[in-house]
Design an enzyme around this catalytic site. Structure first.
Site, PDB file in Angstrom:
ATOM      1  N   ASP A   1     -28.608   2.309 -14.584  1.00  0.00           N
ATOM      2  CA  ASP A   1     -27.750   2.797 -14.559  1.00  0.00           C
ATOM      3  C   ASP A   1     -27.010   2.604 -15.325  1.00  0.00           C
ATOM      4  O   ASP A   1     -26.180   1.686 -14.539  1.00  0.00           O
ATOM      5  CB  ASP A   1     -27.415   3.366 -13.102  1.00  0.00           C
TER       6      ASP A   1
ATOM      7  N   HIS B   1     -15.478  10.725 -17.385  1.00  0.00           N
ATOM      8  CA  HIS B   1     -16.373  10.534 -15.567  1.00  0.00           C
ATOM      9  C   HIS B   1     -15.174   8.955 -15.704  1.00  0.00           C
ATOM     10  O   HIS B   1     -14.702   9.125 -14.916  1.00  0.00           O
ATOM     11  CB  HIS B   1     -17.810  10.111 -15.509  1.00  0.00           C
TER      12      HIS B   1
ATOM     13  N   GLU C   1     -24.696  12.809  -8.675  1.00  0.00           N
ATOM     14  CA  GLU C   1     -23.822  13.017 -10.310  1.00  0.00           C
ATOM     15  C   GLU C   1     -25.211  13.627 -10.872  1.00  0.00           C
ATOM     16  O   GLU C   1     -25.870  12.918 -11.035  1.00  0.00           O
ATOM     17  CB  GLU C   1     -23.709  11.310 -10.106  1.00  0.00           C
TER      18      GLU C   1
ATOM     19  N   GLU D   1     -27.148  13.415 -14.389  1.00  0.00           N
ATOM     20  CA  GLU D   1     -27.296  12.779 -15.160  1.00  0.00           C
ATOM     21  C   GLU D   1     -28.399  13.168 -16.117  1.00  0.00           C
ATOM     22  O   GLU D   1     -28.955  13.795 -15.835  1.00  0.00           O
ATOM     23  CB  GLU D   1     -27.303  11.436 -14.726  1.00  0.00           C
TER      24      GLU D   1
ATOM     25  N   ASP E   1     -28.136  10.733  -9.672  1.00  0.00           N
ATOM     26  CA  ASP E   1     -27.645   9.413  -9.089  1.00  0.00           C
ATOM     27  C   ASP E   1     -26.605   9.970  -7.909  1.00  0.00           C
ATOM     28  O   ASP E   1     -25.418   9.588  -7.442  1.00  0.00           O
ATOM     29  CB  ASP E   1     -26.948   8.592  -9.924  1.00  0.00           C
TER      30      ASP E   1
ATOM     31  N   ARG F   1     -19.884   7.098  -1.153  1.00  0.00           N
ATOM     32  CA  ARG F   1     -18.636   7.359  -1.949  1.00  0.00           C
ATOM     33  C   ARG F   1     -17.586   5.952  -1.069  1.00  0.00           C
ATOM     34  O   ARG F   1     -17.104   4.938  -1.535  1.00  0.00           O
ATOM     35  CB  ARG F   1     -17.437   9.059  -3.148  1.00  0.00           C
TER      36      ARG F   1
ATOM     37  N   GLN G   1     -19.749   2.955  -1.224  1.00  0.00           N
ATOM     38  CA  GLN G   1     -19.113   2.294  -1.954  1.00  0.00           C
ATOM     39  C   GLN G   1     -17.867   1.893  -2.693  1.00  0.00           C
ATOM     40  O   GLN G   1     -18.380   0.124  -3.012  1.00  0.00           O
ATOM     41  CB  GLN G   1     -19.380   3.099  -3.243  1.00  0.00           C
TER      42      GLN G   1
ATOM     43  N   LYS H   1     -26.069   3.086  -3.599  1.00  0.00           N
ATOM     44  CA  LYS H   1     -26.649   3.830  -4.496  1.00  0.00           C
ATOM     45  C   LYS H   1     -27.944   3.820  -4.363  1.00  0.00           C
ATOM     46  O   LYS H   1     -28.309   3.881  -5.355  1.00  0.00           O
ATOM     47  CB  LYS H   1     -26.066   3.446  -5.883  1.00  0.00           C
TER      48      LYS H   1
ATOM     49  N   THR I   1     -32.466   8.928  -5.499  1.00  0.00           N
ATOM     50  CA  THR I   1     -32.376   9.257  -6.990  1.00  0.00           C
ATOM     51  C   THR I   1     -33.200  10.255  -7.194  1.00  0.00           C
ATOM     52  O   THR I   1     -34.487  10.150  -6.865  1.00  0.00           O
ATOM     53  CB  THR I   1     -31.872   8.088  -7.732  1.00  0.00           C
TER      54      THR I   1
ATOM     55  N   GLU J   1     -14.928  13.291  -8.556  1.00  0.00           N
ATOM     56  CA  GLU J   1     -13.844  14.235  -9.518  1.00  0.00           C
ATOM     57  C   GLU J   1     -13.180  14.958  -9.583  1.00  0.00           C
ATOM     58  O   GLU J   1     -11.891  15.623  -9.247  1.00  0.00           O
ATOM     59  CB  GLU J   1     -14.541  13.810 -10.353  1.00  0.00           C
TER      60      GLU J   1
END
Length: 433
Positions: free
Chosen positions: A136, A143, A210, A212, A244, A248, A251, A264, A268, A375
């Site tokens: 990834d 972003h 996310e 993607e 994805d 958070r 992470q 992560k 997915t 975000e």
């Protein structure tokens, strides 16, 4: 110019127009065997049944290879290479074309049409490829900047290397799932009180999505053999939507010094239909202009290798209320898939057929174009208001995220991806002595 017309009744707003012909893997209640198929309107064409019924009789070049359509993944078909992908796709378009050159193959052959052409609602979708490795990337400039601002401030938002190379991390291929598969909220180490620096094991409290794209590879490469940027396009099979999923808070605690790990690898999601590179070619464009000149091995010399794909994200609550929370474009990438591949292999890393590259989160500059909740909520500081009055900072149990993508705006000629969807299930209750 009027769009191409099929003898099959196709909704003009369908993602799967005659211009598309995406490939996937399906089974049905009547036939549990997993086969290769294409999507056309509200139907799928089972290519195993089609081939067995002599549907490829007018395409001699594929006849020695028809066994690929009886496989449970698209790997063997992908391995035939882009020229063969192109020929097969164009042939299937001609078979489905109104007043086309081969009406007797399917249009007037009622037995084969009944056996091979199946309503989509009767099909179960499966992972389209056997995925050996998954990387990834982090190519969404807006972003990367927005996330950098949250952690380092605007002056140091982007790391010094960011515009020089496609930043990436090695993902977990074993937890890639097809659209519609529930995603369980992960447990992990969380730093609940930053002052103490003592973590606890708990369900993720900041579960995110996310937006993607993913790109599958169709050529193997040898150890120590880099792929030249001019040849990288030939290694690309097709594109899917990709979510994805990200924990958070897990992470934030684990990523120093080696980057994402358990935050992560719990899931997915990808869309089930692979849109071939040839179907995307009419929508080729440039991405975000890089103000740093790339090194020669990454220099595409102005080649259009990004795509004009309109992307959106819909959040549906457990009560069934849906809100569109993001609208953006695939143009918002700093690096292309060919550049990602060239960089990935420059040191000699080999690739296998079916390996997957993720683009990284695709965000635009506006609030409505931010491709993840980290975000949008500024890491939980701002509540996101949904259309039914509910609010979110991150995802609740029972929420469903659906990513959509489509190329073009001509009704009857859309090239879309279908849905990339997943519902959040509650975390497992863990007990330790």
């Amino acid at each position: 110019m009027a769009p191409l017309q099929s003898w099959l009744d196709i909704d003009p707003k369908s993602d799967f127009s005659l211009y598309n012909i995406p490939f996937g893997i399906v089974s049905t209640a009547a036939d549990q065997e997993i086969h290769t198929a294409i999507a056309i309107g509200d139907h799928v064409l089972d290519l195993h049944v089609f081939a067995q019924g002599n549907g490829f009789s007018a395409l001699s070049i594929i006849q020695p290879h028809q066994a690929v359509f009886s496989q449970s993944t698209l790997n063997d078909f992908a391995a035939l290479g882009r020229p063969m992908h192109r020929v097969v796709r164009e042939y299937l378009q001609s078979v489905l074309l109104k007043d086309g050159p081969f009406p007797d193959v399917l249009e007037t052959n009622k037995d084969l049409r009944t056996a091979a052409l199946i309503p989509h609602r009767q099909c179960q979708m499966h992972l389209p490829m056997r995925i050996g490795d998954y990387t990834d990337f982090y190519a969404g400039l807006h972003h990367a900047y927005n996330v950098g601002v949250l952690s380092r401030g605007p002056e140091n938002a982007l790391q010094p290397n960011y515009k020089h190379l496609p930043v990436g991390y090695h993902g977990r291929a074993s937890s890639i799932v097809v659209s519609g598969t529930p995603i369980r909220r992960p447990n992990g180490q969380i730093l609940s009180d930053p002052k103490t620096k003592e973590p606890l094991l708990a369900p993720c409290r900041k579960l995110d999505m996310e937006l993607e794209l993913g790109c599958f590879l169709c050529k193997p490469t040898a150890l120590s053999q880099p792929i030249c940027i001019q040849d990288a396009q030939d290694n690309l099979f097709g594109v899917v939507l990709l979510n994805d999923w990200s924990a958070r808070d897990i992470q934030a605690w684990e990523y120093v010094p080696l980057g994402p790990f358990n935050s992560k690898n719990f899931g997915t999601t990808i869309s089930p239909w692979i849109v071939l590179m040839d179907a995307l070619e009419p929508f080729a464009t440039v991405g975000i202009q890089n103000d740093v000149k790339p090194l020669p091995y990454l220099d595409e010399r102005g080649r259009k290798s990004h795509f004009e794909i309109d992307l959106s994200v819909i959040l549906t609550t457990s009560a069934g209320k849906s809100s569109k929370i993001c609208t953006t474009s695939a143009r918002n990438l700093l690096f292309s898939f060919p550049q990602m591949l060239a960089h990935h292999t420059v040191g000699g890393c080999p690739f296998n057929i079916g390996d997957l590259l993720g683009s990284g989160t695709i965000s635009g500059e506006d609030m409505s174009a931010k491709g993840c909740l980290l975000e949008q909520s500024e890491n939980g500081k701002i509540s996101i208001k949904l259309e039914d009055g509910e609010e979110r900072t991150f995802l609740n149990d029972g929420d469903t995220i659906t990513i959509k993508g489509v190329c073009g705006d001509q009704i009857g000629a859309l090239v879309g991806f279908g849905d990339c969807a997943g519902r959040i299930d509650p975390a497992l209750e863990l007990e330790y002595d």
